[in-house]
Design an enzyme around this catalytic site. Structure first.
Site, PDB file in Angstrom:
ATOM      1  N   ASP A   8       0.870  -1.166   0.000  1.00  0.00           N
ATOM      2  CA  ASP A   8       0.000   0.000   0.000  1.00  0.00           C
ATOM      3  C   ASP A   8       0.921   1.234   0.000  1.00  0.00           C
ATOM      4  O   ASP A   8       2.111   1.130   0.321  1.00  0.00           O
ATOM      5  CB  ASP A   8      -0.874  -0.042   1.266  1.00  0.00           C
ATOM      6  CG  ASP A   8      -1.692   1.205   1.419  1.00  0.00           C
ATOM      7  OD1 ASP A   8      -2.366   1.594   0.458  1.00  0.00           O
ATOM      8  OD2 ASP A   8      -1.639   1.818   2.514  1.00  0.00           O
ATOM      9  N   ASP A  10      -0.197   5.152   0.807  1.00  0.00           N
ATOM     10  CA  ASP A  10      -0.467   6.154   1.853  1.00  0.00           C
ATOM     11  C   ASP A  10      -0.407   5.511   3.242  1.00  0.00           C
ATOM     12  O   ASP A  10      -1.167   4.601   3.541  1.00  0.00           O
ATOM     13  CB  ASP A  10      -1.871   6.752   1.659  1.00  0.00           C
ATOM     14  CG  ASP A  10      -2.028   7.456   0.318  1.00  0.00           C
ATOM     15  OD1 ASP A  10      -1.156   8.244  -0.047  1.00  0.00           O
ATOM     16  OD2 ASP A  10      -3.047   7.201  -0.361  1.00  0.00           O
ATOM     17  N   GLY A  45      -7.375   3.687   3.442  1.00  0.00           N
ATOM     18  CA  GLY A  45      -7.577   2.572   2.513  1.00  0.00           C
ATOM     19  C   GLY A  45      -8.832   2.637   1.673  1.00  0.00           C
ATOM     20  O   GLY A  45      -8.929   1.957   0.668  1.00  0.00           O
ATOM     21  N   ILE A  46      -9.804   3.414   2.075  1.00  0.00           N
ATOM     22  CA  ILE A  46     -11.067   3.415   1.326  1.00  0.00           C
ATOM     23  C   ILE A  46     -11.104   4.580   0.332  1.00  0.00           C
ATOM     24  O   ILE A  46     -10.286   5.491   0.395  1.00  0.00           O
ATOM     25  CB  ILE A  46     -12.297   3.425   2.265  1.00  0.00           C
ATOM     26  CG1 ILE A  46     -12.352   4.715   3.071  1.00  0.00           C
ATOM     27  CG2 ILE A  46     -12.285   2.206   3.178  1.00  0.00           C
ATOM     28  CD1 ILE A  46     -13.651   4.872   3.836  1.00  0.00           C
ATOM     29  N   ARG A  48     -12.094   7.870  -2.111  1.00  0.00           N
ATOM     30  CA  ARG A  48     -12.325   9.293  -1.807  1.00  0.00           C
ATOM     31  C   ARG A  48     -13.786   9.546  -1.431  1.00  0.00           C
ATOM     32  O   ARG A  48     -14.072  10.212  -0.438  1.00  0.00           O
ATOM     33  CB  ARG A  48     -11.930  10.120  -3.024  1.00  0.00           C
ATOM     34  CG  ARG A  48     -11.705  11.576  -2.737  1.00  0.00           C
ATOM     35  CD  ARG A  48     -11.315  12.313  -4.006  1.00  0.00           C
ATOM     36  NE  ARG A  48     -10.108  11.780  -4.634  1.00  0.00           N
ATOM     37  CZ  ARG A  48      -9.711  12.062  -5.877  1.00  0.00           C
ATOM     38  NH1 ARG A  48     -10.409  12.893  -6.622  1.00  0.00           N
ATOM     39  NH2 ARG A  48      -8.610  11.526  -6.371  1.00  0.00           N
ATOM     40  N   SER A 115      -5.355   4.916  -4.414  1.00  0.00           N
ATOM     41  CA  SER A 115      -5.279   6.355  -4.707  1.00  0.00           C
ATOM     42  C   SER A 115      -5.117   6.642  -6.193  1.00  0.00           C
ATOM     43  O   SER A 115      -4.324   6.002  -6.879  1.00  0.00           O
ATOM     44  CB  SER A 115      -4.105   6.978  -3.947  1.00  0.00           C
ATOM     45  OG  SER A 115      -3.942   8.319  -4.360  1.00  0.00           O
ATOM     46  N   ASN A 117      -3.909   9.434  -6.974  1.00  0.00           N
ATOM     47  CA  ASN A 117      -2.740  10.326  -6.936  1.00  0.00           C
ATOM     48  C   ASN A 117      -1.424   9.552  -6.787  1.00  0.00           C
ATOM     49  O   ASN A 117      -0.373  10.163  -6.568  1.00  0.00           O
ATOM     50  CB  ASN A 117      -2.876  11.319  -5.778  1.00  0.00           C
ATOM     51  CG  ASN A 117      -4.014  12.309  -6.001  1.00  0.00           C
ATOM     52  OD1 ASN A 117      -3.994  13.076  -6.951  1.00  0.00           O
ATOM     53  ND2 ASN A 117      -5.037  12.266  -5.149  1.00  0.00           N
ATOM     54  N   ASP A 169      -1.563  -0.363   6.017  1.00  0.00           N
ATOM     55  CA  ASP A 169      -1.787   0.270   7.335  1.00  0.00           C
ATOM     56  C   ASP A 169      -3.276   0.401   7.655  1.00  0.00           C
ATOM     57  O   ASP A 169      -3.620   0.910   8.732  1.00  0.00           O
ATOM     58  CB  ASP A 169      -1.171   1.676   7.367  1.00  0.00           C
ATOM     59  CG  ASP A 169      -1.899   2.629   6.437  1.00  0.00           C
ATOM     60  OD1 ASP A 169      -2.097   2.250   5.261  1.00  0.00           O
ATOM     61  OD2 ASP A 169      -2.296   3.720   6.877  1.00  0.00           O
TER      62      ASP A 169
HETATM   63  C1  G6P Z   1      -5.768   5.505  -0.204  1.00  0.00           C
HETATM   64  C2  G6P Z   1      -5.893   6.247   1.110  1.00  0.00           C
HETATM   65  C3  G6P Z   1      -7.325   6.699   1.328  1.00  0.00           C
HETATM   66  C4  G6P Z   1      -7.807   7.493   0.118  1.00  0.00           C
HETATM   67  C5  G6P Z   1      -7.712   6.659  -1.147  1.00  0.00           C
HETATM   68  C6  G6P Z   1      -8.074   7.448  -2.383  1.00  0.00           C
HETATM   69  O1  G6P Z   1      -6.389   4.263  -0.097  1.00  0.00           O
HETATM   70  O2  G6P Z   1      -5.506   5.428   2.192  1.00  0.00           O
HETATM   71  O3  G6P Z   1      -7.370   7.483   2.499  1.00  0.00           O
HETATM   72  O4  G6P Z   1      -9.157   7.904   0.308  1.00  0.00           O
HETATM   73  O5  G6P Z   1      -6.352   6.215  -1.284  1.00  0.00           O
HETATM   74  O6  G6P Z   1      -7.073   8.425  -2.591  1.00  0.00           O
HETATM   75  P1  G6P Z   1      -7.124   9.604  -3.629  1.00  0.00           P
HETATM   76  O7  G6P Z   1      -5.729  10.161  -3.586  1.00  0.00           O
HETATM   77  O8  G6P Z   1      -7.461   9.009  -4.970  1.00  0.00           O
HETATM   78  O9  G6P Z   1      -8.173  10.558  -3.168  1.00  0.00           O
HETATM   79 MG    MG Z   2      -2.747   3.170   3.548  1.00  0.00          MG
END
Ligand code: G6P
Ligand code: MG
Length: 217
Positions: A8, A10, A45-46, A48, A115, A117, A169
Site C-alpha cells: 500500500d 499512503d 484505505g477506502i 475518496r 489512490s 494520486n 496500514d
Molecule cells: C488511499 C488512502 C485513502 C484514500 C484513497 C483514495 O487508499 O488510504 O485514504 O481515500 O487512497 O485516494 P485519492 O488520492 O485518490 O483521493
Molecule cells: Mg494506507
C-alpha cells in the site's frame, strides 16, 4: 513460498495519510463539522467518496450528489497542493533502503493503492524506481476491502496471489489482502489492531520476515 511483496502507499511507503487527514479536516472545519482522528483512521484505505461519507457523518444536513462531488474535488485540490511539497526525504523512514534490499533478495515488488494520486506521489518521492508494477486507483473499480487492487498488482507481476504478501496500514487493506488469499503484513494503525498475519510498526521489521530467496527456485 512468498515471491512478491505488494505495498500500500499512503501510510506505508509515505506518510501521506496525515495529508489526507489534514485536507479532510480543513473541509470539515469549513463546513462546521467535527472530524476526529478516529474518523480519519477509518478513511484509511477506502475511496475518496467513501471517505467523504465518513467526514459528513457529523453533519445534520443532507447534501446532494453534486455538492458531495464538489466537496471531494475541493479536498483533492487541497491534497494535491500538499503533495506538491513532497520530496524523496518524505518517504517513510527506511523505505529507500528496504525496497532495493528486498529486490536484491529476489522479491518482485508492486504498489497496490486505491489512490488516483499514486503516480504523482511515486514520482515526487522517487519510490517508483524500486517497483516492478503499479496498481492504483486508476486501474480499479472496487476499493479495499475488496481484493481487486491486490489481485491486479499480482496479475501485473505474473505471480499467483498465494505467493504474495500484502502490506497495509488500513484495516480495510488488511481485509483486502486476506480476501485475495495473500499473507498479510499489518503496518502502523492496522498493526495496533493486530489485524495481520504479521504486525509491524516500522519498515525495518520487514527484513527478518522476508529472507533472501534461493536462486533458481
Ligand atoms: C488511499 C488512502 C485513502 C484514500 C484513497 C483514495 O487508499 O488510504 O485514504 O481515500 O487512497 O485516494 P485519492 O488520492 O485518490 O483521493
Ligand atoms: Mg494506507
Amino acid at each position: 513460498m512468498i515471491r512478491a511483496i505488494l505495498f500500500d502507499l499512503d501510510g506505508v511507503l509515505v506518510d501521506t495519510d496525515t495529508l489526507h487527514y489534514q485536507a479532510w479536516k480543513e473541509l470539515a472545519d469549513r463546513l462546521g463539522i467535527p472530524f476526529t482522528q478516529e474518523q480519519g483512521n477509518r478513511c484509511r484505505g477506502i475511496s475518496r467518496m467513501d471517505s467523504l461519507e465518513i467526514v459528513l457523518e457529523g453533519s445534520d444536513r443532507i447534501y446532494s450528489q453534486e455538492e458531495k462531488e464538489a466537496f471531494a474535488q475541493a479536498k483533492n485540490t487541497r491534497y494535491q497542493q500538499l503533495l506538491s511539497a513532497l520530496t524523496p526525504g518524505h518517504a517513510s523512514p527506511g523505505a529507500h533502503v528496504l525496497l532495493p534490499e528486498l529486490r536484491r533478495r529476489g522479491y518482485r515488488l508492486a504498489l497496490a493503492s486505491g489512490s488516483k494520486n499514486a503516480g504523482l506521489i511515486l514520482e515526487r518521492t522517487g519510490l517508483g524506481r524500486w517497483l516492478d508494477a503499479v496498481a492504483d486507483g486508476n486501474l480499479i473499480t472496487r476499493s479495499k476491502p475488496d481484493p481487486q487492487v491486490f489481485l491486479t498488482a499480482a496479475e501485473l507481476l505474473g505471480v499467483p496471489p498465494r505467493q504474495c504478501a500484502a502490506v497495509d496500514d488500513a484495516l480495510a487493506g488488511v481485509q483486502a489482502g486476506r480476501a485475495a488469499e495473500m499473507v498479510t503484513v499489518a503496518f502502523g494503525d492496522a498493526a495496533l489492531h493486530q489485524a495481520g498475519d504479521y504486525n509491524i510498526q516500522s519498515l525495518e521489521e520487514m527484513l527478518p520476515l522476508f529472507p533472501p530467496l534461493e536462486a533458481g527456485r
